[in-house]
Write an enzyme that holds these catalytic residues in place. Sequence first.
Site, PDB file in Angstrom:
ATOM      1  N   TYR A   1       0.846  -1.203   0.000  1.00  0.00           N
ATOM      2  CA  TYR A   1       0.000   0.000   0.000  1.00  0.00           C
ATOM      3  C   TYR A   1       0.875   1.244   0.000  1.00  0.00           C
ATOM      4  O   TYR A   1       1.896   1.282   0.702  1.00  0.00           O
ATOM      5  CB  TYR A   1      -0.896   0.025   1.244  1.00  0.00           C
ATOM      6  CG  TYR A   1      -2.321  -0.349   0.908  1.00  0.00           C
ATOM      7  CD1 TYR A   1      -3.050   0.398  -0.011  1.00  0.00           C
ATOM      8  CD2 TYR A   1      -2.931  -1.447   1.500  1.00  0.00           C
ATOM      9  CE1 TYR A   1      -4.353   0.053  -0.338  1.00  0.00           C
ATOM     10  CE2 TYR A   1      -4.234  -1.794   1.172  1.00  0.00           C
ATOM     11  CZ  TYR A   1      -4.938  -1.042   0.249  1.00  0.00           C
ATOM     12  OH  TYR A   1      -6.221  -1.382  -0.077  1.00  0.00           O
TER      13      TYR A   1
ATOM     14  N   GLU B   1      -0.617   4.886  -0.382  1.00  0.00           N
ATOM     15  CA  GLU B   1      -1.406   6.104  -0.604  1.00  0.00           C
ATOM     16  C   GLU B   1      -0.520   7.341  -0.543  1.00  0.00           C
ATOM     17  O   GLU B   1       0.341   7.447   0.334  1.00  0.00           O
ATOM     18  CB  GLU B   1      -2.494   6.251   0.465  1.00  0.00           C
ATOM     19  CG  GLU B   1      -3.823   5.691   0.047  1.00  0.00           C
ATOM     20  CD  GLU B   1      -4.099   4.350   0.702  1.00  0.00           C
ATOM     21  OE1 GLU B   1      -3.116   3.637   0.973  1.00  0.00           O
ATOM     22  OE2 GLU B   1      -5.282   4.051   0.910  1.00  0.00           O
TER      23      GLU B   1
ATOM     24  N   ASP C   1      -7.827  12.680 -24.896  1.00  0.00           N
ATOM     25  CA  ASP C   1      -7.784  11.290 -24.448  1.00  0.00           C
ATOM     26  C   ASP C   1      -7.096  10.492 -25.554  1.00  0.00           C
ATOM     27  O   ASP C   1      -7.670  10.240 -26.610  1.00  0.00           O
ATOM     28  CB  ASP C   1      -9.220  10.788 -24.208  1.00  0.00           C
ATOM     29  CG  ASP C   1      -9.258   9.328 -23.772  1.00  0.00           C
ATOM     30  OD1 ASP C   1      -8.245   8.623 -23.924  1.00  0.00           O
ATOM     31  OD2 ASP C   1     -10.323   8.895 -23.286  1.00  0.00           O
TER      32      ASP C   1
ATOM     33  N   THR D   1      -4.823   5.232 -21.412  1.00  0.00           N
ATOM     34  CA  THR D   1      -4.564   3.927 -20.826  1.00  0.00           C
ATOM     35  C   THR D   1      -3.105   3.596 -21.161  1.00  0.00           C
ATOM     36  O   THR D   1      -2.433   4.336 -21.885  1.00  0.00           O
ATOM     37  CB  THR D   1      -5.477   2.844 -21.426  1.00  0.00           C
ATOM     38  OG1 THR D   1      -5.430   2.955 -22.841  1.00  0.00           O
ATOM     39  CG2 THR D   1      -6.898   2.962 -20.941  1.00  0.00           C
TER      40      THR D   1
ATOM     41  N   LYS E   1      -2.761  -0.247 -24.673  1.00  0.00           N
ATOM     42  CA  LYS E   1      -3.220  -0.387 -26.059  1.00  0.00           C
ATOM     43  C   LYS E   1      -1.984  -0.295 -26.967  1.00  0.00           C
ATOM     44  O   LYS E   1      -1.113  -1.157 -26.869  1.00  0.00           O
ATOM     45  CB  LYS E   1      -4.298   0.659 -26.356  1.00  0.00           C
ATOM     46  CG  LYS E   1      -5.537   0.467 -25.456  1.00  0.00           C
ATOM     47  CD  LYS E   1      -6.671   1.373 -25.826  1.00  0.00           C
ATOM     48  CE  LYS E   1      -7.931   1.060 -25.046  1.00  0.00           C
ATOM     49  NZ  LYS E   1      -8.140   1.877 -23.860  1.00  0.00           N
TER      50      LYS E   1
ATOM     51  N   ARG F   1      -2.215  -3.119 -17.871  1.00  0.00           N
ATOM     52  CA  ARG F   1      -3.521  -2.462 -17.856  1.00  0.00           C
ATOM     53  C   ARG F   1      -3.517  -1.346 -16.804  1.00  0.00           C
ATOM     54  O   ARG F   1      -3.529  -1.641 -15.597  1.00  0.00           O
ATOM     55  CB  ARG F   1      -4.554  -3.517 -17.488  1.00  0.00           C
ATOM     56  CG  ARG F   1      -5.909  -3.276 -18.013  1.00  0.00           C
ATOM     57  CD  ARG F   1      -6.614  -4.592 -18.121  1.00  0.00           C
ATOM     58  NE  ARG F   1      -6.494  -5.045 -19.487  1.00  0.00           N
ATOM     59  CZ  ARG F   1      -7.479  -4.956 -20.369  1.00  0.00           C
ATOM     60  NH1 ARG F   1      -8.636  -4.474 -20.020  1.00  0.00           N
ATOM     61  NH2 ARG F   1      -7.302  -5.355 -21.608  1.00  0.00           N
TER      62      ARG F   1
HETATM   63  N1  DSN Z   1     -12.708  -0.562 -24.161  1.00  0.00           N
HETATM   64  C1  DSN Z   1     -11.816   0.272 -24.916  1.00  0.00           C
HETATM   65  C2  DSN Z   1     -11.881   0.004 -26.379  1.00  0.00           C
HETATM   66  O1  DSN Z   1     -12.062  -1.148 -26.742  1.00  0.00           O
HETATM   67  O2  DSN Z   1     -11.736   0.908 -27.178  1.00  0.00           O
HETATM   68  C3  DSN Z   1     -11.996   1.695 -24.635  1.00  0.00           C
HETATM   69  O3  DSN Z   1     -12.025   1.914 -23.277  1.00  0.00           O
END
Ligand code: DSN
Length: 416
Positions: free
Chosen positions: A53, A55, A199, A225, A228, A234
Amino acid sequence: MAEPTLSALDPEIARLIKEENKREHETLRLIASENYASRAVMEATGSCLTNKYSEGYAKKRYYEGQESIDQIEELAISRLKTLFGAEHVNVQPYSGSPANLAVYLAFCKPGDTIMGLGLPFGGHLTHGHSVSITGMYFKSVPYGVRKEDCRIDMEEVRKLAKEHRPKLLWAGTTAYPRTLDFAAFRSIADEVGAVLAADIAHISGLVATGVHPSPVGIADVVTSTTHKTFRGPRGGMIFTKKEHAAAIDKAVFPGLQGGPHNHTTAGIAVAALEAQAPEYKVYTQNIVDNAKALGEALVARGFSVVTGGTDNHLLLIDLTNKNVPGKVASKALARAGMVANYNAVPFDPRKPFDPSGLRLGTPAVTSRKMGKDVMLKLADWMDEIVSAPEDEAKIARVAGEVRDLCASYPAPGIVV
Ligand code: DSN
């Protein structure tokens, strides 16, 4: 006595992980938001860091024992600052949606007007869609794309912004194949006094290497994120100008979250190191080249590719002219080893759970070092399956061919 292994302790879960590993090895991952994290990233995320932890932020924590954790978080931040040219980075958001919620908490009050690309046109739930908290707690005014070419119409964005004077303007997408004009969004935000949030969840890997223009330094705040095109674990990250650093940090913790996931932070640091290597730039360019090649090959086979092609890692296919609903096509393709997702297309007359389109992405197949020759093969297979989505014999034959192909292209992080 030695501790039991996973398969000794929990054979059911061990078996399911093994099956997923096999599925990931034997099939083509074409979901635009997915990728394969490297073995090194997986080692970091599967480490003892999950136990801790912490914080707070480095050197200002609420628990003792942060000697390694502080260094890990600082390393992740400094690598990302270098990579993206950001003044301030927060690596604690649990994923993209919490990162976006932190932006609302930092800059808006419930009831404020916000603008983002509507979900039916390729925007994200958290950009103000009606069923998301962001569409319930804020007055959402979505913008769309032009009917003629399905591209974002910056004049429409400007017109809506002038009429509704949003507090927050989102420039970001989840199913949009074209380059975003961040400078145009900036000038609109300035005209109406809005905070500009970009974003870049889908494209952050491309942005890191300059394969897609960067909003860092243009937008007030940039969220992403980390799993990707960026190919980390993740997680989520936020880049912001110095002037907004305290507001964003406070929004993430204690505003929205408790302890950060330190195993994820370590994985992000590793992914950032990987992204600094010259071969990562080549990788991200290959993602786009593959997506363009796949798009061209599909057009040549009579597929209707939304906007006519792509500038990034994804393609949106309107299957109306093939007389096959998106869901039927994506399920048949999955049985044939090509795993994508059904998706609404702009102005879709069908319902979101049974839409007209298919979304395809090339980040994961490019991570397996597949090139244009494979993209042509893929287009052939897709054509075969979409033309006969109920021909199980054909589907089984293609699934076998896909398996054979995959055997020659190991996926990062996947143990065969
Ligand atoms: N779930 C993601 C996507 O597939 O684009 C976006 O958050």
